[in-house]
Write a protein that holds these residues in place. Structure first.
Motif, PDB file in Angstrom:
ATOM      1  N   VAL A  87     -37.246   2.808   4.944  1.00  0.00           N
ATOM      2  CA  VAL A  87     -35.976   3.096   5.506  1.00  0.00           C
ATOM      3  C   VAL A  87     -36.005   3.941   6.733  1.00  0.00           C
ATOM      4  O   VAL A  87     -36.887   4.709   6.925  1.00  0.00           O
ATOM      5  N   ASN A  88     -34.986   3.822   7.572  1.00  0.00           N
ATOM      6  CA  ASN A  88     -34.905   4.587   8.754  1.00  0.00           C
ATOM      7  C   ASN A  88     -34.460   5.864   8.409  1.00  0.00           C
ATOM      8  O   ASN A  88     -33.733   6.050   7.201  1.00  0.00           O
ATOM      9  N   ASP A  90     -31.506   7.176   8.886  1.00  0.00           N
ATOM     10  CA  ASP A  90     -30.127   6.943   8.586  1.00  0.00           C
ATOM     11  C   ASP A  90     -29.980   6.266   7.264  1.00  0.00           C
ATOM     12  O   ASP A  90     -28.790   5.957   7.130  1.00  0.00           O
ATOM     13  N   ASN A  91     -31.114   6.161   6.519  1.00  0.00           N
ATOM     14  CA  ASN A  91     -31.074   5.208   5.278  1.00  0.00           C
ATOM     15  C   ASN A  91     -31.032   3.752   5.428  1.00  0.00           C
ATOM     16  O   ASN A  91     -30.846   3.320   4.266  1.00  0.00           O
ATOM     17  N   SER A  92     -30.869   3.480   6.526  1.00  0.00           N
ATOM     18  CA  SER A  92     -30.737   1.844   6.687  1.00  0.00           C
ATOM     19  C   SER A  92     -32.042   1.351   6.377  1.00  0.00           C
ATOM     20  O   SER A  92     -33.208   1.860   6.640  1.00  0.00           O
ATOM     21  N   GLY A 120     -35.256  -6.976   5.670  1.00  0.00           N
ATOM     22  CA  GLY A 120     -35.577  -6.350   6.832  1.00  0.00           C
ATOM     23  C   GLY A 120     -37.013  -6.966   7.454  1.00  0.00           C
ATOM     24  O   GLY A 120     -37.382  -7.933   7.138  1.00  0.00           O
ATOM     25  N   LYS A 152     -39.103   7.232   4.151  1.00  0.00           N
ATOM     26  CA  LYS A 152     -38.101   7.565   5.323  1.00  0.00           C
ATOM     27  C   LYS A 152     -38.733   7.837   6.504  1.00  0.00           C
ATOM     28  O   LYS A 152     -39.524   8.554   6.489  1.00  0.00           O
TER      29      LYS A 152
END
Length: 182
Positions: A87-88, A90-92, A120, A152
């Motif tokens: 994830v990024n 920002d948790n996306s 993704g 992350k």
């Protein structure tokens, strides 16, 4: 003792998190992980893990090798694992696996492969990227085991294959020229 989850911040090198490493006949997703500071190193103790610290003399830092198996026998059942969730900050999701109902999929019994889709795109994680790693520790007959659950990405260093220099060990015709060693 119970299964524990923990988060550790640090730098990553040699992130093999999309395709498993198959060296020595053992399929695992792997990373070399450099905890940020003593507090982050202490998380391994809190998780009950005894990790072998290794020295990277080029970086003058210590690191540990961490992994996630492709499959593992758990309580008599062969379990298949998906690659670690990425994830990024920002948790996306960067990359993860989901069931048709949208539920996150991390593992499943080998004989009951569920319908799943990858969400993704793969983003190559370059050496020196800063990450927050989610680890799970669990009991085994020989002590505590670990498994990478999630990465992350906090600060991505773009991997650029053009930065890799290939040096030939073939002479170019000059008999005085010695082969190059990398």
């Amino acid at each position: 003792m119970a299964t524990l989850y923990g988060k550790v911040k640090g730098m990553v090198n040699w992130a093999k998190v999309y395709e498993p490493d198959v060296a020595f006949g053992d399929e695992k997703w792997k990373i070399d992980f450099y905890p940020l500071d003593d507090t982050q190193w202490g998380m391994f103790d809190k998780l009950g893990l005894t990790v072998r610290r290794r020295e990277n003399t080029d970086l003058d830092r210590e690191f540990v090798k961490l992994s996630r198996p492709v499959r593992k026998q758990i309580n008599g059942v062969m379990v298949e694992f998906t690659s670690p969730r990425i994830v990024n900050k920002d948790n996306s999701p960067v990359r993860e696996y989901r069931k048709p109902n949208g539920e996150l999929l991390k593992s499943y019994p080998q004989d009951a492969k569920p319908e799943m889709s990858m969400v993704g795109e793969s983003v190559l994680i370059g050496n020196g990227s800063e990450i927050e790693l989610t680890l799970i520790s669990y009991d085994t007959p020989v002590g505590k085991g670990h498994r990478i659950e999630e990465l992350k990405i906090l600060d991505l260093v773009i991997y650029n294959s053009e930065d890799v220099t290939v040096v030939s060990d073939e002479p170019t015709g000059n008999s005085d020229e010695q082969p190059a060693w990398v």
